[in-house]
Enzyme design. Structure first.
Site, PDB file in Angstrom:
ATOM      1  N   PHE A 108      71.743  24.808  40.626  1.00 21.53           N
ATOM      2  CA  PHE A 108      71.178  24.888  41.925  1.00 21.53           C
ATOM      3  C   PHE A 108      70.905  26.151  42.683  1.00 21.53           C
ATOM      4  CE2 PHE A 108      70.085  23.662  45.832  1.00 21.53           C
ATOM      5  CZ  PHE A 108      68.728  23.424  45.398  1.00 21.53           C
ATOM      6  N   ASP A 164      60.913  25.592  37.636  1.00 26.18           N
ATOM      7  CA  ASP A 164      62.008  24.602  37.620  1.00 26.18           C
ATOM      8  C   ASP A 164      61.283  23.873  36.196  1.00 26.18           C
ATOM      9  OD1 ASP A 164      63.937  22.666  37.281  1.00 26.18           O
ATOM     10  OD2 ASP A 164      64.300  23.109  39.033  1.00 26.18           O
ATOM     11  N   GLU A 216      56.280  33.972  42.433  1.00 25.70           N
ATOM     12  CA  GLU A 216      56.698  32.718  42.756  1.00 25.70           C
ATOM     13  C   GLU A 216      57.953  33.391  42.884  1.00 25.70           C
ATOM     14  OE1 GLU A 216      57.217  30.515  44.420  1.00 25.70           O
ATOM     15  OE2 GLU A 216      56.294  28.276  42.591  1.00 25.70           O
ATOM     16  N   ASP A 217      58.683  32.231  43.750  1.00 27.75           N
ATOM     17  CA  ASP A 217      60.650  32.918  43.498  1.00 27.75           C
ATOM     18  C   ASP A 217      61.376  32.134  41.978  1.00 27.75           C
ATOM     19  OD1 ASP A 217      60.472  29.731  44.659  1.00 27.75           O
ATOM     20  OD2 ASP A 217      61.425  29.932  45.938  1.00 27.75           O
ATOM     21  N   ARG A 222      69.116  31.440  52.602  1.00 25.63           N
ATOM     22  CA  ARG A 222      67.340  31.727  52.417  1.00 25.63           C
ATOM     23  C   ARG A 222      67.672  33.617  52.838  1.00 25.63           C
ATOM     24  NH1 ARG A 222      62.437  29.214  51.241  1.00 25.63           N
ATOM     25  NH2 ARG A 222      62.172  27.650  52.031  1.00 25.63           N
TER      26      ARG A 222
END
Length: 179
Positions: free
Chosen positions: A151, A102, A98-99, A164
């Site tokens: 963010f 959150d 997973e990146d 990205r």
């Protein structure tokens, strides 16, 4: 694009060093066993590409795509599977790649879904962890970096499908995502 970044949170060099460390640890932990990497699209694709090259044991990969954000910066809490695995994971040693974690809702949902498919083992590797935002308790076995509640974009992470391709993790200027 870089003018939209408030500051670089994690440099290209720090990313490469940590991904190499993760690859070495995963290789040692899974030595002598099959490994099946399940990447969560689209954000994890850059991390996956580097991580799989840092893993020195044989492994296979597959992809899942989910949605819980839409065009927002906040998770809706409702997870949709947009693309499912092409192969069975039954009896496999699965590592979800997973990146970012959150709220944890998406990963908690994916974990339950994949455990129901009877893998031999199921672990999680996330490049980034935003513990402050966690709403679902999800066990994470490998973490690249713990980050503050800001963010971030770059290295596969996006806002509205952009940024990205930045080679670092940067904090996006608030005026770029707040309307």
């Amino acid at each position: 694009m870089e003018a939209d970044i408030l500051r670089i949170l994690i440099s290209r060099e720090a990313l490469q060093a940590r991904v190499s460390e993760l690859g070495a640890q995963i290789s040692a932990d899974y030595a002598g066993r099959d490994l099946f990497l399940v990447a969560v699209l689209k954000g994890s694709v850059v991390f996956l590409a580097d991580l799989m090259r840092a893993i020195s044991i044989l492994h296979r990969i597959d992809f899942m795509a989910t949605s819980s954000y839409g065009a927002s910066t906040q998770s809706t809490g409702v997870v949709q599977i947009l693309k499912d695995l092409e192969e069975s994971i039954e009896g496999q040693n699965v590592l979800i790649v997973e990146d970012i974690i959150d709220s944890g809702h998406t990963l908690a949902y994916l974990r339950r879904l994949l455990l129901a498919r009877n893998p031999a083992s199921l672990c999680i590797c996330s490049l980034l962890d935003k513990k402050e935002r966690r709403e679902s308790d999800v066990p994470v076995d490998y973490i690249g970096f713990s980050i503050p509640n800001e963010f971030v974009v770059g290295y596969g992470l996006d806002f509205n499908e952009m940024y990205r391709n930045l080679p670092f993790i940067g904090v996006l200027k608030p005026e770029k995502y707040r309307v």
